[in-house]
Write a protein that holds these residues in place. Structure first.
Motif: not given
Length: 100
Positions: A45-70
């Protein structure tokens, strides 16, 4: 006969005591298994929470990079429009001077 009966009773008592000890050991083992399974479930369960947070952080980072490129692309387009405006202004001034 009395001694035989006492030995038989003692053996029976020892057998019952060993049975109780064995049953207690089995209960303890079952409890241990349950604790281990609960720890594993909690870890998963803890691993799933950590993975979910990591995925969320990666999505936010990708979105920030996309916005910077834009933003960079928009800045380049803005600079091109400014240059185009300057060229048009310069042409207009040249044409006005030629007309004079």
């Amino acid at each position: 006969k009395r001694m035989i009966e006492q030995r038989r009773m003692a053996a029976e008592a020892k057998k019952e005591e060993m049975k109780r000890v064995f049953e207690r050991m089995e209960r303890l083992e079952e409890e241990k298994k349950k604790l281990i399974l609960e720890k594993e479930r909690q870890a998963e369960e803890n691993l799933a929470v950590v993975k979910e947070q990591r995925d969320k952080d990666q999505r936010l980072k990708a979105e920030a990079q996309r916005l910077k490129q834009l933003e960079k692309l928009e800045n380049v387009q803005r600079l091109k429009r400014i240059e185009e405006y300057k060229r048009d202004e310069h042409r207009r001034q040249i044409l006005e001077e030629d007309e004079r």
